[in-house]
Design an enzyme around this catalytic site. Sequence first.
Site, PDB file in Angstrom:
ATOM      1  N   HIS A   1       0.872  -1.181   0.000  1.00  7.67           N
ATOM      2  CA  HIS A   1       0.000   0.000   0.000  1.00  7.67           C
ATOM      3  C   HIS A   1       0.912   1.235   0.000  1.00  7.67           C
ATOM      4  O   HIS A   1       2.039   1.191   0.517  1.00  7.67           O
ATOM      5  CB  HIS A   1      -0.840  -0.053   1.282  1.00  7.67           C
ATOM      6  CG  HIS A   1      -1.881   1.012   1.429  1.00  7.67           C
ATOM      7  ND1 HIS A   1      -1.598   2.305   1.799  1.00  7.67           N
ATOM      8  CD2 HIS A   1      -3.227   0.955   1.273  1.00  7.67           C
ATOM      9  CE1 HIS A   1      -2.728   3.004   1.878  1.00  7.67           C
ATOM     10  NE2 HIS A   1      -3.737   2.199   1.553  1.00  7.67           N
TER      11      HIS A   1
ATOM     12  N   ASP B   1       3.182  -4.166   7.950  1.00  9.34           N
ATOM     13  CA  ASP B   1       1.938  -3.401   7.849  1.00  9.34           C
ATOM     14  C   ASP B   1       0.786  -4.378   8.083  1.00  9.34           C
ATOM     15  O   ASP B   1       0.434  -5.173   7.216  1.00  9.34           O
ATOM     16  CB  ASP B   1       1.862  -2.763   6.447  1.00  9.34           C
ATOM     17  CG  ASP B   1       0.519  -2.100   6.173  1.00  9.34           C
ATOM     18  OD1 ASP B   1      -0.392  -2.201   7.023  1.00  9.34           O
ATOM     19  OD2 ASP B   1       0.378  -1.492   5.091  1.00  9.34           O
TER      20      ASP B   1
ATOM     21  N   GLN C   1      -4.492  -4.977   7.274  1.00  5.40           N
ATOM     22  CA  GLN C   1      -5.514  -5.917   6.798  1.00  5.40           C
ATOM     23  C   GLN C   1      -5.439  -7.256   7.534  1.00  5.40           C
ATOM     24  O   GLN C   1      -6.276  -8.121   7.298  1.00  5.40           O
ATOM     25  CB  GLN C   1      -5.358  -6.162   5.288  1.00  5.40           C
ATOM     26  CG  GLN C   1      -5.513  -4.936   4.432  1.00  5.40           C
ATOM     27  CD  GLN C   1      -6.947  -4.407   4.371  1.00  5.40           C
ATOM     28  OE1 GLN C   1      -7.897  -5.068   4.778  1.00  5.40           O
ATOM     29  NE2 GLN C   1      -7.096  -3.205   3.854  1.00  5.40           N
TER      30      GLN C   1
ATOM     31  N   LYS D   1     -10.383  -0.344  10.379  1.00  5.32           N
ATOM     32  CA  LYS D   1     -10.597  -1.601   9.642  1.00  5.32           C
ATOM     33  C   LYS D   1     -10.898  -2.752  10.595  1.00  5.32           C
ATOM     34  O   LYS D   1     -11.170  -3.863  10.158  1.00  5.32           O
ATOM     35  CB  LYS D   1      -9.370  -1.934   8.796  1.00  5.32           C
ATOM     36  CG  LYS D   1      -9.101  -0.888   7.717  1.00  5.32           C
ATOM     37  CD  LYS D   1      -8.015  -1.333   6.784  1.00  5.32           C
ATOM     38  CE  LYS D   1      -7.368  -0.197   6.037  1.00  5.32           C
ATOM     39  NZ  LYS D   1      -8.159   0.343   4.941  1.00  5.32           N
TER      40      LYS D   1
ATOM     41  N   CYS E   1      -4.851   2.394  -3.558  1.00  7.78           N
ATOM     42  CA  CYS E   1      -3.597   2.942  -3.003  1.00  7.78           C
ATOM     43  C   CYS E   1      -2.444   1.968  -3.213  1.00  7.78           C
ATOM     44  O   CYS E   1      -1.613   1.760  -2.295  1.00  7.78           O
ATOM     45  CB  CYS E   1      -3.744   3.295  -1.526  1.00  7.78           C
ATOM     46  SG  CYS E   1      -4.966   4.556  -1.226  1.00  7.78           S
TER      47      CYS E   1
END
Length: 416
Positions: free
Chosen positions: A133, A210, A213, A236, A374
């Site tokens: 991302h 990261d 998600q 999220k 993104c």
Amino acid sequence: MSAAAENSVSTRVDWTRVRRDFPILDRQVHGKPLVYLDSANTSQKPRRVIDAVDAFYREHNANVARAVHQLGEEATGLYEGARDKLAAFLGANHRDEIVLTSGTTMATNLVAYSYLLPRLKSGDAVLVTTMEHHANIVPWQLVCKLTGARLKVAPITESGELIVDKFIEALTPDVKLAGVVHVSNVLGTINPVQALARECRKRGIPLLVDGSQAAPHLPLDVKAIGCDFYCVTGHKMCGPTGTGALWARRELLESMPPFFGGGEMIRTVSFDGSTFADPPRRFEAGTPNTAGFAGLGAAIDYLRGIGMDNIAARERELLDYAVPRMRAVPGLRIIGTAPDKAAVISFLIDGVHSHDLATLLDQEGVAVRSGHHCAHPLMQFYGVPATCRASLAFWNTEAEIDAFVAAIARVRKLLE
Ligand code: PLP
């Protein structure tokens, strides 16, 4: 019932009841029942989170860490409570390893400017992968530009899997940090972050993961992963927007200078200079999104109440239900077919622009995202300007997937 069926996630959790926790799912869109398939963009919020934010403003509203009065203590308790809950949720060793941020973007920028910039010089490199991302690309580019360092990119396969050998090959001594997405927001690929962390550690290269998600969908344990930095974003994971966290090893946080200056992050201030609080407060200047963190605390309680193992298993069931049905639509191509995959399904239909598809699906009450997500470099890799993306969550149902697939088939016919 067989033992396996008795033990299946569908029988362990009453998913129909879970779904009723989300008031927004009762609404209609363009006269049709809402089918929300955009959780990778932002998740919907259960009543418990909405109530926690509401209760904050109705009953506890005050600034944090600044007041000795009762409300100030309550607000501080809710804010610091979110830190405790995040620490437990992520498997941190200590609550002080959790910096509360506005989300992942703030977390990666904090690492870029506070950790990396002072250590980076001309000729050095930062390693990322093709599937990142922008939040795990652009901050590194900005500090590379300031120092003359460069970005290196580990490639992926056509099916959307990281080529691990190439990643390891790229871990050369000039690399001062590696950044990898745990679960791709476009492909759904679950990266083998534990193995990558092991390789990074062998070479003394810090690894940032990261987890934007991953945190909403998988059980997590940063100690078991063995990385150095882990970023999550609250919106999220059933929490409010403008909340998130950076987890980092304590010794790394202690070595990092402040990034933002202002109130609450100091020990002493005079016009001759200032001294700074210990981490994590050193990185939390100014008034935070206290109501948001009250909500994030409730979101974490909610997710843990269902159980992250149950959530992961239910979403795998939904993914396995959706994929063959989507594939049966003529001309539909799924982008991202790694075997180890979360319930994120990017797709294209021959001859149909993804924006047209998403707009017409919206008319059918189905919310999917269309765009570059993104992830411009990933779109360039696949040679497409955009994809449609359906991202599922544990509250979705097989009936919704049927409605979605039927709507795609109708829209496809319309656009033929
Ligand atoms: N990383 C990934 C993989 C994402 O999917 C997102 C959000 O779309 C981000 C980073 C950015 O997170 P935030 O919204 O907290 O800035």
